[in-house]
Design a protein around this motif. Structure first.
Motif, PDB file in Angstrom:
ATOM      1  N   THR A  53       0.840  -1.199   0.000  1.00 59.94           N
ATOM      2  CA  THR A  53       0.000   0.000   0.000  1.00 59.94           C
ATOM      3  C   THR A  53       0.874   1.247   0.000  1.00 59.94           C
ATOM      4  OG1 THR A  53      -1.741  -1.149   1.205  1.00 59.94           O
ATOM      5  CG2 THR A  53      -1.812   1.260   1.231  1.00 59.94           C
ATOM      6  N   VAL A  57       0.809   3.918  -3.066  1.00 57.82           N
ATOM      7  CA  VAL A  57       0.469   5.330  -2.866  1.00 57.82           C
ATOM      8  C   VAL A  57       1.626   6.208  -3.334  1.00 57.82           C
ATOM      9  CG1 VAL A  57      -0.065   7.097  -1.133  1.00 57.82           C
ATOM     10  CG2 VAL A  57      -1.197   4.858  -1.035  1.00 57.82           C
ATOM     11  N   VAL A  77      -6.253   8.427  -8.010  1.00 56.16           N
ATOM     12  CA  VAL A  77      -6.483   7.652  -6.785  1.00 56.16           C
ATOM     13  C   VAL A  77      -7.803   6.901  -6.891  1.00 56.16           C
ATOM     14  CG1 VAL A  77      -6.908   7.802  -4.298  1.00 56.16           C
ATOM     15  CG2 VAL A  77      -5.070   9.151  -5.330  1.00 56.16           C
ATOM     16  N   TYR A  81      -6.757   3.138  -6.868  1.00 51.94           N
ATOM     17  CA  TYR A  81      -6.650   2.639  -5.492  1.00 51.94           C
ATOM     18  C   TYR A  81      -8.035   2.225  -5.005  1.00 51.94           C
ATOM     19  CZ  TYR A  81      -5.533   2.207  -0.578  1.00 51.94           C
ATOM     20  OH  TYR A  81      -5.362   1.708   0.686  1.00 51.94           O
ATOM     21  N   GLN A  86      -9.257   5.039   0.450  1.00 51.42           N
ATOM     22  CA  GLN A  86      -9.268   5.885  -0.746  1.00 51.42           C
ATOM     23  C   GLN A  86      -9.597   7.346  -0.421  1.00 51.42           C
ATOM     24  OE1 GLN A  86     -12.476   5.996  -3.857  1.00 51.42           O
ATOM     25  NE2 GLN A  86     -10.945   4.796  -4.986  1.00 51.42           N
TER      26      GLN A  86
END
Length: 108
Positions: A53, A57, A77, A81, A86
């Motif tokens: 993660t 990111v 995003v 994601y 989120q």
């Protein structure tokens, strides 16, 4: 490791109460390292509980500008994601943009 022309800015936000990040850190945050000369994000880490993660990111933001909120970053995003953080990522990004601009006005 970081050049003299960089600053560190932390954007904060909240996550869902059932999120593992909330259980571990009580909030979500992203620490951005930004070059002052061109406002470019050169590195970052976030309060993720999984290494992947944090790396994912990072891939969404490194190389982008932090000087103003970029709706393309928000859309990136949302499109890429799909974890429970989120909205927290987007909120932390918005918070970091605000703080970065305050830092530039105050010190530079």
């Amino acid at each position: 490791m970081y050049e003299e022309n960089t600053v560190y800015v932390v954007g904060n936000s909240k996550t869902n109460t059932d999120n593992a990040i909330t259980n571990r850190f009580n909030s979500f945050f992203i620490g951005f390292v930004v070059e002052l000369d061109n406002d470019t994000i050169v590195d970052l880490s976030c309060s993720a509980t999984i290494r992947t993660t944090d790396e994912f990111v990072r891939s969404l933001f490194v190389g982008k500008k932090l000087i103003e909120f970029d709706s393309n970053c928000e859309e990136r995003v949302k499109r890429r994601y799909h974890g429970s953080s989120q909205r927290a990522i987007i909120a932390a990004y918005k918070d970091a943009v605000k703080k970065y601009n305050e830092i530039k006005l105050r010190y530079f």
